[in-house]
Scaffold this motif. Structure first.
Motif, short mmCIF file in Angstrom:
data_model
loop_
_atom_site.label_atom_id
_atom_site.label_comp_id
_atom_site.label_asym_id
_atom_site.label_seq_id
_atom_site.Cartn_x
_atom_site.Cartn_y
_atom_site.Cartn_z
N THR A 1 0.51 -1.47 0.22
CA THR A 1 -0.15 0.44 0.05
C THR A 1 1.19 1.08 0.26
O THR A 1 0.25 2.55 -0.43
N ARG A 2 2.07 1.18 0.47
CA ARG A 2 2.92 2.59 0.47
C ARG A 2 3.54 2.49 -0.72
O ARG A 2 5.03 3.50 -0.83
N SER A 3 3.69 1.29 -1.73
CA SER A 3 4.72 2.08 -2.63
C SER A 3 3.95 2.76 -3.92
O SER A 3 2.82 2.90 -4.07
N THR A 4 5.13 3.75 -4.53
CA THR A 4 4.40 4.17 -5.24
C THR A 4 4.02 3.68 -6.13
O THR A 4 3.15 4.43 -7.75
N ILE A 5 4.34 2.73 -7.10
CA ILE A 5 3.90 1.95 -8.55
C ILE A 5 2.55 1.59 -7.95
O ILE A 5 2.06 1.46 -8.98
N TYR A 6 2.22 0.72 -7.34
CA TYR A 6 1.50 0.36 -6.60
C TYR A 6 -0.42 1.30 -6.38
O TYR A 6 -0.41 1.28 -7.20
N ARG A 7 0.10 2.54 -6.30
CA ARG A 7 -0.70 3.83 -5.56
C ARG A 7 -0.96 4.27 -7.47
O ARG A 7 -2.33 4.32 -7.67
N LYS A 8 0.04 3.98 -8.34
CA LYS A 8 -0.16 4.90 -8.85
C LYS A 8 -1.10 3.66 -10.52
O LYS A 8 -2.04 4.17 -11.44
N TYR A 9 -0.75 1.99 -10.03
CA TYR A 9 -0.81 1.36 -11.17
C TYR A 9 -1.70 0.59 -11.30
O TYR A 9 -2.63 -0.35 -11.67
N LEU A 10 -1.93 -0.34 -9.82
CA LEU A 10 -2.31 -1.18 -9.19
C LEU A 10 -4.35 -1.15 -8.59
O LEU A 10 -4.00 -2.04 -8.04
N GLU A 11 -3.45 -0.18 -7.65
CA GLU A 11 -4.47 0.21 -6.51
C GLU A 11 -5.97 -0.57 -6.82
O GLU A 11 -7.21 -0.53 -6.09
N ASP A 12 -6.03 0.44 -7.92
CA ASP A 12 -7.88 0.81 -8.39
C ASP A 12 -8.44 -1.08 -9.43
O ASP A 12 -8.72 -1.54 -8.70
N PRO A 13 -7.22 -1.50 -9.72
CA PRO A 13 -7.98 -2.88 -10.04
C PRO A 13 -8.17 -3.88 -8.79
O PRO A 13 -8.57 -4.43 -8.46
N CYS A 14 -6.49 -4.22 -7.68
CA CYS A 14 -6.59 -4.65 -6.71
C CYS A 14 -8.11 -4.38 -5.99
O CYS A 14 -9.06 -5.77 -5.42
N VAL A 15 -8.42 -2.63 -5.81
CA VAL A 15 -9.84 -2.69 -4.78
C VAL A 15 -11.02 -3.32 -5.45
O VAL A 15 -12.01 -3.91 -5.33
N TRP A 16 -10.88 -3.20 -6.88
CA TRP A 16 -12.26 -3.29 -7.43
C TRP A 16 -11.71 -5.29 -7.87
O TRP A 16 -13.13 -5.44 -7.51
N VAL A 17 -10.73 -6.15 -7.50
CA VAL A 17 -11.46 -7.00 -7.69
C VAL A 17 -11.27 -7.94 -6.20
O VAL A 17 -12.21 -8.71 -6.08
N GLU A 18 -10.61 -7.20 -4.64
CA GLU A 18 -11.81 -7.67 -3.63
C GLU A 18 -12.80 -7.20 -3.12
O GLU A 18 -13.19 -7.95 -2.26
N SER A 19 -13.46 -6.28 -4.13
CA SER A 19 -14.58 -6.26 -3.93
C SER A 19 -16.06 -6.75 -4.92
O SER A 19 -16.91 -6.66 -4.28
#
Length: 347
Positions: free
Chosen positions: A240-258
């Protein structure tokens, strides 16, 4: 049965309530290690609360366990006040006591070192699982892409099942360990404890296809859904603290978990469709009667296992509501074989 638009937790709660705790040796061990006052242990709502916590720990980590009501919690605190402070009582409620000790474990000295070692071991296990699942996801996507050469696609197809089988087997070993005795009785007891686990179902699922000459790319849908869910969960918890994660992967991961319920429904629909595809394949030169029989036995297990029963029973109910009127109207002669199949299915 619940439809896809209902509360995502409803199917999970139904599965948790329907689980056979009495025949699971782990539940007996888990309940005996819970520190609560004796008069609280006899309350049905307290027992149900810890059963859901047990189910969340061993069966379905995505199940949301709500805290006990304030009345129950206040009563528990008042009962535990003569012997411990409220904070220690809450800590005892959350942690099972040590099996070989009658006192609360200390957090200093060797115990703290052991706890740190245990945390590092768990971290290593999670990292291994993430690495394997991420590799499986990439290989499975490569297998289904239409522009990939056929030889490479077929190799990626089998490697996807092999990777998922290894991941499931490692997860089973992490949760259940090894059989206590390597004889027929010991293996039977061990199999009875893992037969309803989702990882065991996926392990058998992968073995069914990795050993077959029939190449059904459609069978990769449950593999992709599982790998995607596991990878997204790990990334959400550790990057969650990674810049790459927050920029590219956060939205897809949130969608998958929801949308885990949607992915589970899609997987169950694909698994049922594969069963009918295998029956149709019996008319071709690639027919495999043993594989078809084994897979329908697996579908029967998915229908009955608590961790997958909610999704499969819902889909089979929809199929029944669609097919049964057509059989009654256009092919009543099929009533006898359909009834025989239903007797075998529910046996």
């Amino acid at each position: 049965m619940a439809e896809g638009g209902d509360d995502p937790q409803r199917l999970k709660k139904i599965a948790a309530a329907a689980y056979d705790y009495d025949n699971d040796a782990r539940w007996t061990d888990y309940w005996s290690n819970i520190l609560i006052p004796p008069h609280m242990a006899s309350r049905p709502e307290v027992v149900d609360h810890y059963k859901r916590k047990f189910y969340q720990r061993y069966m379905d980590p995505d199940l949301v366990v709500e805290p006990m009501s304030s009345t129950t919690s206040s009563t528990s605190s008042q009962s535990a006040r003569p012997s411990a402070t409220p904070s220690s009582a809450n800590a005892n409620e959350q942690q099972p006591r040590s099996r070989n000790s009658g006192s609360v474990p200390r957090t200093t000295g060797p115990s703290a070192t052991t706890g740190a070692t245990s945390s590092s071991v768990r971290w290593d296990q999670q990292t291994i699982q993430f690495s394997v699942n991420a590799w499986v996801f990439v290989i499975a996507v490569l297998a289904v892409l239409p522009l990939v050469p056929k030889s490479l696609s077929n190799r990626a197809y089998r490697l996807s099942f092999m990777g998922t089988a290894c991941s499931s087997l490692y997860s089973l070993y992490s949760l259940y360990g090894r059989p206590r005795e390597w004889n027929m009785q010991g293996l039977q007891v061990y199999l009875q404890s893992i037969v309803g686990a989702k990882d065991f179902i996926y392990f058998i699922y992968c073995l069914t296809f990795v050993t077959s000459n029939l190449c059904l790319k459609f069978a990769l849908i449950p593999i992709l859904c599982r790998a995607l869910e596991q990878v997204a969960k790990f990334l959400r918890r550790n990057f969650t603290r990674s810049t790459i994660y927050r920029k590219y992967l956060e939205d897809p991961c949130v969608w998958v978990e929801s949308n885990t319920t949607t992915l589970n429904i899609l997987s169950s629909q694909a698994e049922i469709a594969i069963g009918f595809l295998l029956i149709i394949s019996l008319l071709s030169w690639q027919r495999n009667f043993i594989q078809t029989f084994m897979y329908w036995q697996l579908l029967k297990l998915m229908y009955q296992a608590p961790v997958t029963a909610g999704y499969h029973q819902s889909n089979w109910s929809k199929i029944g509501r669609t097919v049964n009127p057509m059989i009654q109207r256009y092919a009543p002669f099929l009533n006898t074989p359909v009834t025989a199949v239903q007797r075998w299915w529910f046996r």
